[in-house]
Design an enzyme around this catalytic site. Structure first.
Site, mmCIF file in Angstrom:
data_model
loop_
_atom_site.group_PDB
_atom_site.id
_atom_site.type_symbol
_atom_site.label_atom_id
_atom_site.label_comp_id
_atom_site.label_asym_id
_atom_site.label_seq_id
_atom_site.Cartn_x
_atom_site.Cartn_y
_atom_site.Cartn_z
ATOM 1 N N CYS A 1 -7.698 3.942 23.343
ATOM 2 C CA CYS A 1 -7.758 4.941 24.411
ATOM 3 C C CYS A 1 -6.433 5.651 24.683
ATOM 4 C CB CYS A 1 -8.277 4.312 25.706
ATOM 5 S SG CYS A 1 -7.729 2.633 25.995
ATOM 6 N N HIS B 1 -6.051 6.379 32.342
ATOM 7 C CA HIS B 1 -4.721 6.013 31.846
ATOM 8 C C HIS B 1 -3.784 7.213 32.033
ATOM 9 C CE1 HIS B 1 -6.383 2.418 30.294
ATOM 10 N NE2 HIS B 1 -6.268 2.610 28.991
HETATM 11 C C1 11C Z 1 -6.400 -1.214 27.198
HETATM 12 N N1 11C Z 1 -6.131 0.284 25.320
HETATM 13 O O1 11C Z 1 -6.308 -0.281 28.013
HETATM 14 C C2 11C Z 1 -6.650 -0.974 25.756
HETATM 15 C C3 11C Z 1 -8.119 -1.148 25.561
HETATM 16 O O2 11C Z 1 -7.648 -1.430 20.931
HETATM 17 O O3 11C Z 1 -9.547 -0.763 21.699
HETATM 18 C C4 11C Z 1 -8.604 -0.862 24.180
HETATM 19 C C5 11C Z 1 -8.124 -1.856 23.178
HETATM 20 C C6 11C Z 1 -8.473 -1.323 21.839
HETATM 21 O O4 11C Z 1 -6.321 -2.399 27.515
#
Ligand code: 11C
Ligand code: A2P
Length: 334
Positions: free
Chosen positions: A128, A241
């Protein structure tokens, strides 16, 4: 034409969003099959007014399925994505399992749709925090060639999944009522705190999340020469995010030029009116499809540098929406 579509991990935070996005975008679904663990046996989830039972995965589950969207974790993808691909189904996998496999395209439709052409049954959906960053970087890279990226993230707990969202809520309520808290999902309290730690630590001192941003960015942009360094941080936000991104370009580009380029870029909305206190915020990006960019300004400490602030809904563009957009691009190519 219509397609038999499956969602694996249908009861999870991303799986739920995948079902909603398929419905909202009116994806040509002939029928929808939903899968999760034994824990969800008996659960029914609604899609276009229909109650669909959640099934458990079996060797022959994928027979007759055209497209499967996976979001049940890397372990499940490792085992089941090849099983699905073998039975002739195209897998769009949201886990980290296949992303860096040279045989598997890693795709953000606004950036590298052409990579879909060489898939062999599995297509990876990027992390993400990487997706929202490259959507904003690609149009700048095309004009000024990005040499280096320094990124710090502020990531919502929904990136970890449903249990983490429950933990933030429960800790917040407990603390406001002067009660003891439970710490289960993260190594420390997440309510009213900030954790410089996402995913596990690697030998080089970085976390796996940080190295995903480094490696996935090069692969998606198709340019291994871009240098990237990341610090990824978990914040007590439910959805959305945020990222502070500093780039150094080969060619000089002004803040105004970046604003103009990004205003025309697909999937991007520029919100950059500091005089009115207007800049992207996770509470407003939540539930939205676009990548929001603001605080665009020149980095005065180097010759060709830009600073910006990039916010997007991690469950939407960061996961479910990007996966469905890949499916849409795929059926366009047929
Ligand atoms: C998080 N980006 O926000 C991560 C979630 O490699 O698909 C996704 C983890 C991934 O914790
Ligand atoms: P379940 O709800 O039955 O545990 P999240 O990332 O929000 O935690 O969601 C993870 C998703 O992956 C859930 O839908 C979860 O189903 C699913 N899942 C976990 N283990 C398995 C498994 N062994 N087989 C299929 N789906 C699984």
């Amino acid at each position: 034409e219509k397609y038999v579509v499956a969602v694996v991990g249908a009861t999870g935070a991303v799986g739920n969003e995948m079902i909603a996005v398929l419905e909202e975008r009116d994806f040509p679904v002939e029928s929808l099959r939903l899968f999760a663990s034994e824990r969800s046996e008996g659960v029914r989830l609604s899609f276009k007014g229909e109650e669909i039972p959640v099934e458990t995965l079996k060797e022959d589950s994928f027979k007759g399925i055209d497209i499967a969207l996976f979001s049940a974790g890397a372990e499940r993808s490792k085992i089941w994505a090849p099983v699905a691909a073998k039975s002739g189904c195209v897998v769009i996998d949201n886990s980290s399992q296949w992303r860096m496999d040279p045989e598997v395209p890693l795709v953000v439709p606004e950036v590298n749709p052409h990579d879909l052409k060489w898939h062999k049954g599995i297509i990876a959906n990027p992390n993400c925090s990487t997706i929202q960053m490259v959507v904003a970087l690609k149009p700048i890279h095309d004009v000024a060639k990005i040499k280096r990226v320094v990124v710090t993230t502020f990531q919502a707990v929904s990136g970890t999944g449903k249990k983490a969202m429950d933990e933030l809520l429960q800790q917040t309520v407990a603390l406001l009522n002067f009660k003891d808290i439970e710490i289960k999902v993260y190594p420390h309290q997440i309510a009213f705190n900030v954790l410089p730690h996402i995913d596990k630590f690697l030998e080089n001192g970085y976390t796996k999340e940080e190295m995903k941003m480094v490696n996935e960015t090069k692969k998606i942009m198709g340019d291994p020469s871009i240098r990237v360094t990341a610090t990824t941080v978990r914040v007590p936000v439910f959805r959305g995010h945020s990222e502070s991104v500093n780039i150094e370009t080969e060619k000089k580009i002004t803040a105004q030029e970046v604003r103009e380029i990004l205003s025309k870029a697909p999937g991007v909305v520029v919100i950059d009116n500091p005089e009115k206190n207007e800049y992207p915020l996770p509470i407003y990006a939540s539930g939205r499809d676009e990548v929001f960019v603001g605080r665009i300004r020149e980095d005065e400490s180097i010759e060709n540098g830009i600073n910006m602030w990039i916010v997007s809904d991690n469950l939407r563009k960061g996961a479910a929406l990007n996966a469905v957009q890949i499916a849409e691009e795929l059926i366009r190519m047929l």
